[in-house]
Design a protein around this motif. Structure first.
Motif, PDB file in Angstrom:
ATOM      1  N   SER A 256       0.744  -1.217   0.260  1.00 14.60           N
ATOM      2  CA  SER A 256       0.108   0.022   0.055  1.00 14.60           C
ATOM      3  C   SER A 256       0.803   1.212   0.091  1.00 14.60           C
ATOM      4  CB  SER A 256      -0.858   0.066   1.256  1.00 14.60           C
ATOM      5  OG  SER A 256      -0.181   0.047   2.360  1.00 14.60           O
ATOM      6  N   ALA A 257       0.292   2.362  -0.586  1.00 17.58           N
ATOM      7  CA  ALA A 257       1.030   3.817  -0.460  1.00 17.58           C
ATOM      8  C   ALA A 257       0.186   4.830  -0.153  1.00 17.58           C
ATOM      9  CB  ALA A 257       1.496   3.895  -1.939  1.00 17.58           C
ATOM     10  N   LYS A 258       0.356   5.545   0.481  1.00 15.35           N
ATOM     11  CA  LYS A 258      -0.613   6.725   1.181  1.00 15.35           C
ATOM     12  C   LYS A 258      -0.065   7.925   0.179  1.00 15.35           C
ATOM     13  CE  LYS A 258      -2.063   9.658   4.888  1.00 15.35           C
ATOM     14  NZ  LYS A 258      -1.940  10.055   6.266  1.00 15.35           N
ATOM     15  N   LEU A 259      -1.209   8.470  -0.601  1.00 15.84           N
ATOM     16  CA  LEU A 259      -0.799   9.454  -1.320  1.00 15.84           C
ATOM     17  C   LEU A 259      -1.339  10.921  -1.037  1.00 15.84           C
ATOM     18  CD1 LEU A 259      -2.128   7.566  -4.579  1.00 15.84           C
ATOM     19  CD2 LEU A 259      -0.096   7.666  -3.789  1.00 15.84           C
ATOM     20  N   THR A 265      -5.569  13.503  -1.129  1.00 13.94           N
ATOM     21  CA  THR A 265      -5.009  12.601  -0.404  1.00 13.94           C
ATOM     22  C   THR A 265      -5.855  11.208  -0.611  1.00 13.94           C
ATOM     23  OG1 THR A 265      -7.010  13.191   0.847  1.00 13.94           O
ATOM     24  CG2 THR A 265      -4.708  14.450   1.318  1.00 13.94           C
ATOM     25  N   GLY A 266      -5.376  10.207  -0.155  1.00 18.57           N
ATOM     26  CA  GLY A 266      -5.885   8.849  -0.329  1.00 18.57           C
ATOM     27  C   GLY A 266      -4.970   7.810  -0.281  1.00 18.57           C
ATOM     28  N   SER A 267      -5.308   6.661  -1.028  1.00 20.23           N
ATOM     29  CA  SER A 267      -4.201   5.250  -0.833  1.00 20.23           C
ATOM     30  C   SER A 267      -4.249   4.648  -2.169  1.00 20.23           C
ATOM     31  CB  SER A 267      -4.491   4.584   0.312  1.00 20.23           C
ATOM     32  OG  SER A 267      -5.783   4.062   0.399  1.00 20.23           O
ATOM     33  N   LEU A 268      -3.444   3.905  -2.367  1.00 20.09           N
ATOM     34  CA  LEU A 268      -3.363   2.937  -3.363  1.00 20.09           C
ATOM     35  C   LEU A 268      -2.973   1.452  -2.847  1.00 20.09           C
ATOM     36  CD1 LEU A 268      -3.573   1.781  -6.471  1.00 20.09           C
ATOM     37  CD2 LEU A 268      -1.239   2.392  -6.741  1.00 20.09           C
ATOM     38  N   VAL A 269      -3.609   0.484  -2.977  1.00 16.92           N
ATOM     39  CA  VAL A 269      -3.438  -0.834  -2.340  1.00 16.92           C
ATOM     40  C   VAL A 269      -3.270  -1.899  -3.423  1.00 16.92           C
ATOM     41  CG1 VAL A 269      -4.173  -2.705  -0.881  1.00 16.92           C
ATOM     42  CG2 VAL A 269      -4.475  -0.393  -0.305  1.00 16.92           C
ATOM     43  N   ASP A 286      -8.164   4.714  -3.650  1.00 13.21           N
ATOM     44  CA  ASP A 286      -9.289   5.518  -2.921  1.00 13.21           C
ATOM     45  C   ASP A 286      -8.572   7.041  -2.815  1.00 13.21           C
ATOM     46  OD1 ASP A 286     -11.163   6.613  -1.334  1.00 13.21           O
ATOM     47  OD2 ASP A 286     -10.989   4.814   0.142  1.00 13.21           O
ATOM     48  N   LEU A 287      -9.200   7.842  -3.512  1.00 14.85           N
ATOM     49  CA  LEU A 287      -8.550   9.229  -3.397  1.00 14.85           C
ATOM     50  C   LEU A 287      -9.698  10.312  -3.286  1.00 14.85           C
ATOM     51  CD1 LEU A 287      -6.295   9.263  -6.447  1.00 14.85           C
ATOM     52  CD2 LEU A 287      -5.457   8.982  -4.184  1.00 14.85           C
TER      53      LEU A 287
END
Length: 366
Positions: A256-259, A265-269, A286-287
């Motif tokens: 996972s990465a927090k953007l 803002t959000g994340s990519l898994v 999920d942004l």
């Protein structure tokens, strides 16, 4: 490589299908004998152009538990060219099923079940609507045609249906009358059900892939009532499962990465079944964008890490391309990603993002 019985491999491929390679049966009788062999491509003069190892291709299986475990559904596909086997199991009391298939409607939604959706009693039915799990999964927009319900037919035209629209492809009356089978005759997981009785409806579906970019694995399975016996709509995640006869779980790898940016803002898994290097990878994005307006499209990629200090977006390295395809092919072809696209070229393989101001959720398979 899939082992087939003698005589079961056609002598030539049908028009438009993948080429079929005829091999002696004894080559694949023992998977351990074939595993590790190399396929070598050479020029007519004998110069080797490339090679690859033969690896065993294991069936892919996912399952979902619905109505607090009252209804359990398994999907299994032996390989990308085979139909998917669907098995819907419900318990019985003195031989009478707790539910009839005519009382339920099944559909695959486009998004995963929200993680906050889980509770001790299962999944909150109020979080299974389209705003939570998305619309019925329809990557080819089949359901937008004016006569959709007339052209969608499982036996005649399954590919005219939305991938996730099981209820339209398989009318309840047809299944409840013809597809009911007893538990003991099917290779489903018996360890989670009392031996007193379970009834399974089983059928095959040619338009419910578990492999490739249109895979339903990782998305949500939604059960909605078609009769008063089913109290409310419920849903569950289609998670990787192990061998159907042993219920052994498959190891799943996640990164996972927090953007974070000035307005984003959000994340990519990223998730991949760790038991096979041939398994697809799913990407859940999920942004949220707080900007009043955003560009019509956004490119995205996986890049090499930055070597500068401080490390930030402006100093990130080039697109991840371990096989040096960027300079070897004219452009990335999303229908042939392994041969033409850099591993990190997400826009080329999956398309540009089209984010809207506010919340954005996206689930893709690579």
């Amino acid at each position: 490589v899939k082992r087939r019985r003698a005589g079961s491999v056609p002598s030539s491929a049908a028009a438009g299908s993948w080429p079929v390679l005829r091999m002696p049966l004894d080559l694949l009788v023992n998977a351990t004998q074939a595993s590790g062999l190399s396929v070598v491509l050479s020029t007519a003069a004998g110069a080797r152009m490339g090679c690859a190892s033969l690896l065993p291709l294991r069936p892919r299986r996912v399952m979902a538990s619905l109505q607090g475990g009252l209804v359990r559904v398994w999907l299994s596909q032996a390989d990308p060219l085979s139909p998917t086997v669907v098995q819907v199991a419900v318990p019985t009391t003195q031989g009478v099923p707790a539910l009839a298939f005519s009382q339920i409607r099944l559909a695959v939604a486009s998004l995963p079940v929200l993680s906050s959706n889980s509770s001790a009693s299962g999944f909150d039915a109020s979080r299974c609507n389209s705003s939570d799990v998305g619309a019925v999964y329809d990557p080819a927009a089949r359901s937008l045609v004016s006569n959709y319900l007339q052209v969608c037919n499982a036996s005649a035209t399954p590919f005219a249906c939305a991938v996730g629209d099981l209820a339209a492809r398989w009318p309840n009356a047809t299944l409840s009358g013809q597809a009911q089978q007893v538990w003991s005759s099917l290779a489903v997981d018996r360890s989670t059900t009392a031996s007193s009785g379970t009834v399974v409806w089983a059928f095959t579906d040619a338009n419910l892939p578990l492999w490739g970019r249109n895979s339903v694995a990782g998305r949500s399975l939604v059960l909605s009532p078609a009769a008063s016996a089913v109290p409310a709509t419920t849903c569950g995640p289609l998670t990787e499962s192990g061998n159907l006869s042993t219920s052994a779980d498959v190891t799943v790898l996640r990164m996972s990465a927090k953007l974070v940016s000035s307005s984003l803002t959000g994340s990519l898994v990223l998730t991949q079944a760790g038991s096979s290097p041939l398994a697809d990878t799913t990407l859940y994005l999920d942004l949220a964008d707080s900007a009043v307006s955003v560009p019509a499209q956004q490119s995205w990629s996986l890049n090499q890490p930055s070597t500068a200090t401080p490390r930030d977006c402006t100093t990130a390295g080039s697109v991840f391309d371990p096989f040096a395809l960027a300079g070897a092919v004219a452009s990335c072809d999303p229908t042939r990603p392994a041969a033409t696209c850099s591993v990190g070229d997400l826009s080329g393989k999956l398309g540009n993002l089209q984010l809207a101001a506010g919340s954005n959720r996206l689930f893709l398979t690579d």
